[in-house]
Design a protein around this motif. Structure first.
Motif, PDB file in Angstrom:
ATOM      1  N   SER A  85       0.847  -1.193   0.000  1.00  0.00           N
ATOM      2  CA  SER A  85       0.000   0.000   0.000  1.00  0.00           C
ATOM      3  C   SER A  85       0.881   1.242   0.000  1.00  0.00           C
ATOM      4  N   LEU A  86       0.576   2.159  -0.880  1.00  0.00           N
ATOM      5  CA  LEU A  86       1.304   3.422  -0.893  1.00  0.00           C
ATOM      6  C   LEU A  86       0.850   4.283   0.276  1.00  0.00           C
ATOM      7  N   PRO A  87       1.747   5.091   0.838  1.00  0.00           N
ATOM      8  CA  PRO A  87       1.366   5.949   1.974  1.00  0.00           C
ATOM      9  C   PRO A  87       0.232   6.893   1.605  1.00  0.00           C
ATOM     10  N   GLU A  88      -0.608   7.211   2.572  1.00  0.00           N
ATOM     11  CA  GLU A  88      -1.740   8.096   2.334  1.00  0.00           C
ATOM     12  C   GLU A  88      -1.289   9.476   1.860  1.00  0.00           C
ATOM     13  N   GLU A  89      -0.148   9.943   2.378  1.00  0.00           N
ATOM     14  CA  GLU A  89       0.322  11.292   2.045  1.00  0.00           C
ATOM     15  C   GLU A  89       1.185  11.326   0.785  1.00  0.00           C
ATOM     16  N   SER A  90       1.284  10.216   0.064  1.00  0.00           N
ATOM     17  CA  SER A  90       2.216  10.133  -1.059  1.00  0.00           C
ATOM     18  C   SER A  90       1.871  11.103  -2.193  1.00  0.00           C
ATOM     19  N   VAL A  91       0.585  11.310  -2.458  1.00  0.00           N
ATOM     20  CA  VAL A  91       0.208  12.239  -3.533  1.00  0.00           C
ATOM     21  C   VAL A  91       0.676  13.655  -3.205  1.00  0.00           C
ATOM     22  N   GLY A  92       0.472  14.073  -1.972  1.00  0.00           N
ATOM     23  CA  GLY A  92       0.947  15.400  -1.574  1.00  0.00           C
ATOM     24  C   GLY A  92       2.456  15.509  -1.618  1.00  0.00           C
ATOM     25  N   MET A  93       3.165  14.447  -1.274  1.00  0.00           N
ATOM     26  CA  MET A  93       4.623  14.469  -1.322  1.00  0.00           C
ATOM     27  C   MET A  93       5.118  14.595  -2.758  1.00  0.00           C
ATOM     28  N   GLU A 224      -9.535   2.875   2.939  1.00  0.00           N
ATOM     29  CA  GLU A 224      -8.555   3.197   3.979  1.00  0.00           C
ATOM     30  C   GLU A 224      -7.689   4.408   3.646  1.00  0.00           C
ATOM     31  N   GLY A 225      -7.772   4.933   2.450  1.00  0.00           N
ATOM     32  CA  GLY A 225      -7.040   6.161   2.124  1.00  0.00           C
ATOM     33  C   GLY A 225      -5.718   5.964   1.417  1.00  0.00           C
ATOM     34  N   HIS A 226      -5.351   4.742   1.067  1.00  0.00           N
ATOM     35  CA  HIS A 226      -4.077   4.498   0.392  1.00  0.00           C
ATOM     36  C   HIS A 226      -4.279   4.512  -1.130  1.00  0.00           C
TER      37      HIS A 226
END
Length: 403
Positions: A85-93, A224-226
């Motif tokens: 699963s990619l981190p939830e904040e990955s798009v913002g990063m 779950e937000g991922h």
């Protein structure tokens, strides 16, 4: 009484020198026009063979850019052990990477969409229900066919946007039927259709998707937000650099778990067109300039022979060698400059006409225009050096002997 020590040579004013230089052109108009024609053809050829390819290249670059030359996708790498699963904040990063223009993402909710509550709960028609960021259209260069995309308001409510294939399979052809928006069922909840997308050739998986808001996917579908796919657009010049740092940016703990697509083949094709130059046509333009220069030189040599009496008379009246050289050199430069101006205008008109006929943007490199005018002046100087020097070396008695 004036003595040699007290006499001073008369200096010609610049305007007088220009007037003398244009005298031969005014009195021999047809010969001057034919000589300038050679220069005109060379300059026009130079502008046309750089302007038409530049216009064609601009049109081709626009078409190739529409194919996603600056786009990348990042997904979790396949794993036999457990799903990554990619981190939830990955798009913002990702969006904070300097050259990145826009970053968006979608996530598979693993929910099943149905046309209504009477169809098989396990039959999802081969469609995927994706939680979507609001800027997905910008990241994919996608367009809405009907209705509108998800907004800050609708992302919190059970609303959906259908891909083109999804709309067809679910039987939704219009977002407004008898004043009411159609609905589809996801899980056990009815969702209202607010928009239908046009086909997205850059991301065909979106065509077979049903897009819901990020927040409502959490609240209703147990998301779950991922994110499962991150889409981004970057400056083309930095696309390789962005791709290199993308895995570590998305998943710093384990960059190897991130799979990034390589840049589009269209990018390589676009760069190849930008690096291609028509050496053959430039060679033809150079030959045309050479021929024009020889024509100007020939005209000036003949002009010196025909005007020997004029040269002798001017020398007898006190004109020095420098003034004679300046007169014929000015005439040569003026002749070439007139040809250069006419050739530039002809080349610009030809390029504009050809580009307009093919519906291309009109692009004429400023460097080629300046080089054309500068080349014409240079040809005039080179072609006029020998005739002007030859004219200045004639003594009054030698020149007047031919009268």
């Amino acid at each position: 009484m004036l003595t040699p020590a007290t006499t001073k040579p008369v200096r010609l004013a610049p305007l007088d020198l220009v007037g003398l230089g244009l005298l031969g052109i005014r009195t021999r108009k047809l010969r001057a026009a034919l000589s300038a024609l050679g220069i005109s053809i060379g300059i026009a050829t130079m502008i046309v063979v750089t302007g038409i390819p530049a216009s064609s290249q601009a049109h081709l670059s626009a078409e190739l850019s529409a194919l996603g030359t600056n786009m990348l996708q990042a997904t979790p790498a396949p794993s036999n052990d457990r799903p990554v699963s990619l981190p939830e904040e990955s798009v913002g990063m990702v969006s904070r990477i300097g050259p990145v223009i826009v970053a968006s993402g979608v996530a598979n909710t693993h929910a099943v969409v149905r046309r209504n509550d009477r169809t098989d709960p396990k039959d999802g028609s081969g469609l995927t229900v994706l939680a979507s960021r609001l800027n997905l259209l910008q990241a994919l260069n996608a367009r809405i066919q009907q209705g509108h995309f998800l907004t800050e308001v609708t992302k919190k409510f059970p609303t959906v946007v259908l891909g083109s294939v999804a709309a067809s399979r679910l039987g939704v052809t219009n977002v407004r039927v008898a004043g009411e928006a159609p609905q589809v069922m996801i899980g056990d909840t009815w969702f209202t259709v607010v928009g239908i997308l046009e086909r997205t050739p850059l991301s065909p998986e979106i065509d077979r998707s049903v897009l819901v808001g990020w927040d409502v996917a959490r609240d209703v579908l147990g998301f779950e937000g991922h994110p499962t796919v991150i889409y981004l657009q970057s400056r083309e010049a930095a696309i390789e650099a962005v791709r290199a740092v993308l895995p570590a940016t998305i998943y710093p703990q384990s960059p190897s778990q991130v799979l990034v697509t390589r840049p589009s083949d269209a990018l390589a094709a676009k760069r190849a067109t930008e690096n291609t130059f028509s050496a053959l046509f430039l060679g033809l333009a150079a030959v045309a300039l050479l021929v024009g220069g020889i024509g100007v030189a020939n005209t000036m040599v003949i002009s010196v022979l025909e005007r020997r009496s004029e040269i002798g008379l001017r020398r007898a009246l006190g004109a020095n060698r420098g003034q004679i050289r300046g007169q014929f050199l000015t005439e040569s430069v003026a002749l070439a400059a007139l040809g250069g101006i006419a050739g530039t205008a002809l080349g610009l008109l030809a390029t504009a006409g050809y580009a307009t006929y093919h519906d291309w943007p009109i692009v004429v490199p400023l460097s080629s225009t300046l080089a054309g005018l500068g080349g014409a002046v240079a040809v005039g100087v080179i072609a006029g050096v020998y005739p002007s020097v030859r004219a200045s070396r004639l003594t009054p008695t030698e020149a007047l002997a031919a009268v």
